[in-house]
Design an enzyme around this catalytic site. Structure first.
Site, PDB file in Angstrom:
ATOM      1  N   ALA A  60      -0.961  29.611 -67.463  1.00  0.00           N
ATOM      2  CA  ALA A  60      -0.486  30.965 -67.672  1.00  0.00           C
ATOM      3  C   ALA A  60      -0.277  31.527 -69.180  1.00  0.00           C
ATOM      4  CB  ALA A  60       0.664  31.231 -67.035  1.00  0.00           C
ATOM      5  N   ARG A 101      -8.154  37.141 -64.020  1.00  0.00           N
ATOM      6  CA  ARG A 101      -7.249  36.487 -62.715  1.00  0.00           C
ATOM      7  C   ARG A 101      -6.073  37.126 -62.627  1.00  0.00           C
ATOM      8  NH1 ARG A 101      -6.631  30.305 -64.075  1.00  0.00           N
ATOM      9  NH2 ARG A 101      -6.592  30.272 -61.670  1.00  0.00           N
ATOM     10  N   GLN A 212      -6.650  19.633 -61.699  1.00  0.00           N
ATOM     11  CA  GLN A 212      -6.094  19.814 -63.148  1.00  0.00           C
ATOM     12  C   GLN A 212      -5.055  18.540 -63.273  1.00  0.00           C
ATOM     13  OE1 GLN A 212      -6.352  22.322 -60.821  1.00  0.00           O
ATOM     14  NE2 GLN A 212      -6.540  24.189 -61.645  1.00  0.00           N
ATOM     15  N   ASP A 253       3.226  30.443 -62.908  1.00  0.00           N
ATOM     16  CA  ASP A 253       2.100  31.434 -63.304  1.00  0.00           C
ATOM     17  C   ASP A 253       2.814  32.913 -63.468  1.00  0.00           C
ATOM     18  OD1 ASP A 253       0.236  29.070 -62.220  1.00  0.00           O
ATOM     19  OD2 ASP A 253      -0.745  30.821 -63.744  1.00  0.00           O
TER      20      ASP A 253
HETATM   21  O1  MRU Z   1      -5.508  27.575 -62.042  1.00  0.00           O
HETATM   22  P1  MRU Z   1      -4.770  27.229 -63.179  1.00  0.00           P
HETATM   23  O2  MRU Z   1      -5.098  25.811 -63.771  1.00  0.00           O
HETATM   24  O3  MRU Z   1      -4.800  28.189 -64.273  1.00  0.00           O
HETATM   25  O4  MRU Z   1      -3.177  27.139 -62.577  1.00  0.00           O
HETATM   26  C1  MRU Z   1      -2.225  26.754 -63.718  1.00  0.00           C
HETATM   27  C2  MRU Z   1      -0.880  26.543 -63.087  1.00  0.00           C
HETATM   28  O5  MRU Z   1      -0.700  26.611 -61.998  1.00  0.00           O
HETATM   29  C3  MRU Z   1       0.280  26.259 -64.249  1.00  0.00           C
HETATM   30  O6  MRU Z   1       1.168  25.233 -63.664  1.00  0.00           O
HETATM   31  C4  MRU Z   1       0.890  27.277 -64.717  1.00  0.00           C
HETATM   32  O7  MRU Z   1      -0.232  28.284 -65.139  1.00  0.00           O
HETATM   33  C5  MRU Z   1       1.864  26.894 -65.760  1.00  0.00           C
HETATM   34  S1  MRU Z   1       1.050  26.630 -67.378  1.00  0.00           S
HETATM   35  C6  MRU Z   1       2.307  26.366 -68.279  1.00  0.00           C
END
Ligand code: MRU
Length: 361
Positions: A60, A101, A212, A253
């Site tokens: 995010a 997104r 991830q 997020d």
């Molecule tokens: O789909 P992504 O990889 O963008 O999802 C990211 C997450 O869920 C993270 O935990 C969130 O964005 C926090 S990042 C500091």
């Protein structure tokens, strides 16, 4: 377009930044990690949209910083000749990036900040509108970038108070430096704990379906010398039951006004298991991830992604029946009552979150 395939020290690279020439946005292409550290230099709106949608840049806070810098770079190439047309084109590009997104609020938060400085400057009716517009847009984008670095440092300082020497910690997805400009949110307390000489062991959920945790968190934590163990998502309850885990740290997020927190799919399951085993569950996020306009988790729009991420991606051959129905939500919502604290740059918010959240706005 790629400018170089860089083999140099990963730890000195910002996840997102403006190029030294100031005319493109540089990102680490996260789809290639951990096998290759490649920097992409982006100038076109389509490649910026794709970078967000395809998760070349993700997390995010990083998406927010990226969107702000992208709007500045796109504005450099905004050739509209009068102020109103310039603004119309700006808004079109802003809405386009915003649609890449839906769940992470930092994307629209950063874009709104960029739009509002532009509209404020547009009230000054002098001739050289282009120079003035570009100047305020650059200043705001750089502030968003710099604030992210400072905010994550503070989240680290506040979060490290929750960690003791010898602790085992579980984290999910990547709320690490790769999800922000530099230190991460959930990982900032871990990096600081290491700096302070605390021995910690971190378990990273691999985080199906896009991995991830395996590709990014396991990579960045182990590179920084933290004792890191990779587990599949379905192993977390087992390591908790063994007594190996003292705390859970994850990112978010979008956090609703009542503390319900959307984060990578699987987070809510982890929180439920943590509750069962009496393990504190902390969500680490900047204030910009809290959305007071969203009353609770039911109002959070959850992104659904391509079924192939579940059935085909990462496998040499398809691993599910050909016409099987697939449900692939990218995020879930952890109910506020499963969360022990929300670690922000303003301190650790404790339940009841509705009041605590109001207090920092
Ligand atoms: O789909 P992504 O990889 O963008 O999802 C990211 C997450 O869920 C993270 O935990 C969130 O964005 C926090 S990042 C500091």
């Amino acid at each position: 377009m790629p400018i170089s395939s860089i083999d140099k020290e990963f730890k000195n690279l910002d996840t997102v930044r403006l190029s030294d020439e100031g005319d493109s946005v540089l990102i680490i292409d996260q789809t290639l990690l951990p096998n290759e550290v490649k920097i992409l230099s982006l100038t076109e709106e389509k490649e910026m949209y794709d970078a967000i949608y395809l998760l070349q840049v993700r997390g995010a806070p990083a998406i927010g910083v990226f969107a702000a810098l992208s709007m500045y770079v796109l504005s450099l190439n905004n050739r509209e000749e009068d102020r109103d047309s310039f603004i119309i084109e700006f808004k079109r590009q802003k809405d386009y990036l915003d649609s890449a997104r839906p769940t992470a609020v930092n994307l629209s938060w950063a874009l709104k900040r960029m739009e509002s400085v532009l509209l404020k400057e547009a009230q000054v009716k002098e001739k050289n509108f282009r120079e003035r517009f570009l100047s305020v847009l650059k200043k705001e984008a750089i502030s968003i970038y710099e604030e992210d670095i400072e905010t994550c440092k503070k989240i680290g300082e506040n979060g490290v108070t929750l960690i003791k020497d010898g602790d085992g910690i579980i984290t999910h997805c990547n709320a690490g430096r790769l999800a922000t400009v530099r230190y991460g949110t959930a990982t900032a307390p871990m990096y600081l704990a290491k700096e302070k000489g605390l021995n910690i062991k971190v378990f990273c959920d691999e985080t199906r379906p896009l991995l991830q945790g395996a590709r990014l968190t396991a990579f960045e934590l182990s590179k920084s010398g933290i004792d890191t163990t990779l587990i599949c998502d379905n192993m977390s309850a087992s390591v908790m039951k063994k007594g190996w885990v003292n705390a859970v740290f994850v990112g978010a997020d979008r956090i609703a006004a009542n503390g319900d927190a959307a984060n990578k799919i699987g987070t809510s399951l982890l929180a439920t298991a943590a509750k069962r085993y009496n393990i504190p569950f902390y969500v680490c996020a900047p204030r910009s991830t809290i959305d007071p306009a969203t009353r609770n988790g039911n109002e959070i729009h959850i992104e659904e992604r391509n079924p192939k991420e579940v059935t085909e991606l990462w496998y040499e051959k398809r691993m599910a029946p050909k016409d099987i129905k697939v449900y692939n939500p990218a995020f879930d919502v952890t109910d506020a009552d499963l969360i022990s604290g929300i670690v922000t740059e303003y301190g650790v918010l404790k339940p009841p979150f509705t009041e605590a959240i109001k207090g920092i706005f």
